[in-house]
Write an enzyme that holds these catalytic residues in place. Sequence first.
Site, PDB file in Angstrom:
ATOM      1  N   SER A 157      47.785  24.770  33.873  1.00 19.04           N
ATOM      2  CA  SER A 157      49.057  25.503  33.895  1.00 19.04           C
ATOM      3  C   SER A 157      50.080  24.691  33.123  1.00 19.04           C
ATOM      4  O   SER A 157      50.004  23.459  33.069  1.00 19.04           O
ATOM      5  CB  SER A 157      49.546  25.680  35.334  1.00 19.04           C
ATOM      6  OG  SER A 157      50.904  26.105  35.321  1.00 19.04           O
ATOM      7  N   TYR A 172      50.298  22.399  44.180  1.00 17.44           N
ATOM      8  CA  TYR A 172      49.901  23.153  42.976  1.00 17.44           C
ATOM      9  C   TYR A 172      50.193  22.362  41.712  1.00 17.44           C
ATOM     10  O   TYR A 172      49.331  22.213  40.841  1.00 17.44           O
ATOM     11  CB  TYR A 172      50.636  24.500  42.944  1.00 17.44           C
ATOM     12  CG  TYR A 172      50.223  25.385  41.787  1.00 17.44           C
ATOM     13  CD1 TYR A 172      49.011  26.073  41.810  1.00 17.44           C
ATOM     14  CD2 TYR A 172      51.035  25.535  40.668  1.00 17.44           C
ATOM     15  CE1 TYR A 172      48.618  26.884  40.741  1.00 17.44           C
ATOM     16  CE2 TYR A 172      50.658  26.342  39.602  1.00 17.44           C
ATOM     17  CZ  TYR A 172      49.453  27.006  39.642  1.00 17.44           C
ATOM     18  OH  TYR A 172      49.063  27.799  38.581  1.00 17.44           O
TER      19      TYR A 172
HETATM   20  N1  LIG Z   1      49.447  33.934  36.618  1.00 17.87           N
HETATM   21  C1  LIG Z   1      50.090  32.912  36.109  1.00 17.87           C
HETATM   22  O1  LIG Z   1      51.265  33.023  35.730  1.00 17.87           O
HETATM   23  C2  LIG Z   1      49.410  31.574  35.963  1.00 17.87           C
HETATM   24  C3  LIG Z   1      50.092  30.559  35.268  1.00 17.87           C
HETATM   25  C4  LIG Z   1      49.485  29.336  35.096  1.00 17.87           C
HETATM   26  C5  LIG Z   1      48.202  29.111  35.585  1.00 17.87           C
HETATM   27  N2  LIG Z   1      47.559  30.102  36.275  1.00 17.87           N
HETATM   28  C6  LIG Z   1      46.212  29.798  36.786  1.00 17.87           C
HETATM   29  O2  LIG Z   1      45.323  30.825  36.453  1.00 17.87           O
HETATM   30  C7  LIG Z   1      44.298  30.924  37.442  1.00 17.87           C
HETATM   31  C8  LIG Z   1      44.213  32.360  37.928  1.00 17.87           C
HETATM   32  O3  LIG Z   1      45.441  32.693  38.513  1.00 17.87           O
HETATM   33  P1  LIG Z   1      45.947  34.201  38.693  1.00 17.87           P
HETATM   34  O4  LIG Z   1      47.391  34.192  38.403  1.00 17.87           O
HETATM   35  O5  LIG Z   1      45.052  35.125  37.987  1.00 17.87           O
HETATM   36  O6  LIG Z   1      45.795  34.318  40.293  1.00 17.87           O
HETATM   37  P2  LIG Z   1      45.125  35.426  41.230  1.00 17.87           P
HETATM   38  O7  LIG Z   1      45.434  36.781  40.738  1.00 17.87           O
HETATM   39  O8  LIG Z   1      45.538  35.035  42.599  1.00 17.87           O
HETATM   40  O9  LIG Z   1      43.548  35.183  41.032  1.00 17.87           O
HETATM   41  C9  LIG Z   1      42.910  34.085  41.618  1.00 17.87           C
HETATM   42  C10 LIG Z   1      41.422  34.340  41.594  1.00 17.87           C
HETATM   43  O10 LIG Z   1      40.748  33.229  42.235  1.00 17.87           O
HETATM   44  C11 LIG Z   1      39.952  33.734  43.325  1.00 17.87           C
HETATM   45  N3  LIG Z   1      39.901  32.751  44.410  1.00 17.87           N
HETATM   46  C12 LIG Z   1      40.915  32.325  45.183  1.00 17.87           C
HETATM   47  N4  LIG Z   1      40.467  31.457  46.097  1.00 17.87           N
HETATM   48  C13 LIG Z   1      39.116  31.327  45.884  1.00 17.87           C
HETATM   49  C14 LIG Z   1      38.090  30.577  46.517  1.00 17.87           C
HETATM   50  N5  LIG Z   1      38.345  29.774  47.567  1.00 17.87           N
HETATM   51  N6  LIG Z   1      36.821  30.694  46.034  1.00 17.87           N
HETATM   52  C15 LIG Z   1      36.549  31.518  44.986  1.00 17.87           C
HETATM   53  N7  LIG Z   1      37.483  32.239  44.356  1.00 17.87           N
HETATM   54  C16 LIG Z   1      38.765  32.152  44.804  1.00 17.87           C
HETATM   55  C17 LIG Z   1      40.668  35.020  43.739  1.00 17.87           C
HETATM   56  O11 LIG Z   1      39.835  35.927  44.468  1.00 17.87           O
HETATM   57  P3  LIG Z   1      39.752  35.957  46.096  1.00 17.87           P
HETATM   58  O12 LIG Z   1      41.141  35.792  46.612  1.00 17.87           O
HETATM   59  O13 LIG Z   1      39.121  37.277  46.398  1.00 17.87           O
HETATM   60  O14 LIG Z   1      38.857  34.814  46.471  1.00 17.87           O
HETATM   61  C18 LIG Z   1      41.026  35.586  42.378  1.00 17.87           C
HETATM   62  O15 LIG Z   1      39.887  36.188  41.779  1.00 17.87           O
HETATM   63  C19 LIG Z   1      44.669  29.938  38.543  1.00 17.87           C
HETATM   64  O16 LIG Z   1      43.970  28.720  38.375  1.00 17.87           O
HETATM   65  C20 LIG Z   1      46.160  29.707  38.308  1.00 17.87           C
HETATM   66  O17 LIG Z   1      46.592  28.467  38.776  1.00 17.87           O
HETATM   67  C21 LIG Z   1      48.142  31.323  36.483  1.00 17.87           C
END
Ligand SMILES: NC(=O)c1ccc[n+]([C@@H]2O[C@H](COP(=O)([O-])OP(=O)(O)OC[C@H]3O[C@@H](n4cnc5c(N)ncnc54)[C@H](OP(=O)(O)O)[C@@H]3O)[C@@H](O)[C@H]2O)c1
Length: 271
Positions: A157, A172
Site C-alpha cells: 500500500s 495496517y
Molecule cells: N482498496 C484500497 O484502497 C487499497 C489500498 C492499498 C492497498 N490495498 C490492499 O489491497 C488488498 C485488497 O484489499 P481490498 O481493498 O480489495 O479489500 P477487500 O475488498 O476487503 O478484499 C480483501 C480480500 O481478502 C480476503 N480475506 C480477508 N481475510 C482473509 C483471510 N483471513 N484469509 C483469506 N482471505 C481473506 C477477503 O475475503 P473474505 O473476507 O471472504 O475472507 C477479500 O477477498 C489488501 O492487501 C489491501 O491492504 C487496498
Amino acid sequence: MVDFNVNGKSAVITGGTRGLGLYCAEALVVNGASIVIITSRKAKAGEEARQYLLKKAEEANNSKCQVISIPADLSNDQDCLRFFEDSNKFLKGKLDILIANAGATWGAPLEQHQPEHLRKVLNLNVVALYHTIKLFVPLLEKATNLQDPSRILLMSSIISVTTSDHVGVYGYLASKAAVTHLGRNLAVQFGSRNINVNSIAPGFFPSKMANGLIEAAGSLMTDTNPRHRLGEKEDLQNLVLFLCSKQSNYLNGVFIPIDGGAHLNQPAAHF
Ligand SMILES: NC(=O)c1ccc[n+]([C@@H]2O[C@H](COP(=O)([O-])OP(=O)(O)OC[C@H]3O[C@@H](n4cnc5c(N)ncnc54)[C@H](OP(=O)(O)O)[C@@H]3O)[C@@H](O)[C@H]2O)c1
C-alpha cells in the site's frame, strides 16, 4: 504493436473474491491465463467470483481457462497449508504467478487500539503472506524459464511509505511497510531462482475495505489527488498485466505506487 498477455500461465490470487484481488484475477483470465485459483474465507463469495470470472473468460474468448475457488482462512497455518495442497492438485507442481493480495485492516484511536488488534492484522497481512509465499515458492521455481521468470506480486500500500495516521490503523501501516521491505529482500533472494518479486502500492481504490475511509474523507481524496480521482479497476489491471507479462521479465524488486501521485501531495498523504 506490443501484445501484453499471460497466455498459458497459471496464477494464484489470495483474496481474489472481491475488490483489488478480483480485479487482478479478471485481468489474468481475460488475457490468456490457463488456470486461475482464487481464495478467501467465504465459499459463497468464492463461487460467485468464480462464476463472474468464467463469464469474463468466455467473453474474452478464453473459455478454456480454468477458474477454481478454494475457500480458506490464510491466517490459520493449517488452513493455509490445506489451501496450498488443494491448489497443487490443480497446478500439478508448477505455478507461474502468485499474487499475495489478501489483507485486512483495523482502525481505532490509540486508547482503544489493543495489541490483539495489531496481532490480527499483522498475522494476516504479514505472517500469512509470508507463509503463502513460502509454500508456493517450490512450484514457482519449477515453472520458470530464463526469458519469462515466475512472478510474485505483493499487494502492499502507498501507506507503507507515507506518514501520519489520523484514523489509527497502526497495525495496517506497520504491516504494509513490512510487506514492502519483505518484497525488496525476496526479490534479491529469489532473483537467482528465476522468480521476480515486485510490490504494488495502491492509493485509494473503492472496495469493502476502503469505502468507509473514502466516505469519511468526503471530497478531500479527489480534491488533493493530482489526477483528481480515485483508483479504478483498469488502472490496477493494466499494471498487473504488465508485471505478469514477459515484457517485464527484467523488472525485479520494484515498488510501484499506483495512486495518481497522491503520495507526493501533502494534504492527501496526511488525511
Ligand atoms: N482498496 C484500497 O484502497 C487499497 C489500498 C492499498 C492497498 N490495498 C490492499 O489491497 C488488498 C485488497 O484489499 P481490498 O481493498 O480489495 O479489500 P477487500 O475488498 O476487503 O478484499 C480483501 C480480500 O481478502 C480476503 N480475506 C480477508 N481475510 C482473509 C483471510 N483471513 N484469509 C483469506 N482471505 C481473506 C477477503 O475475503 P473474505 O473476507 O471472504 O475472507 C477479500 O477477498 C489488501 O492487501 C489491501 O491492504 C487496498
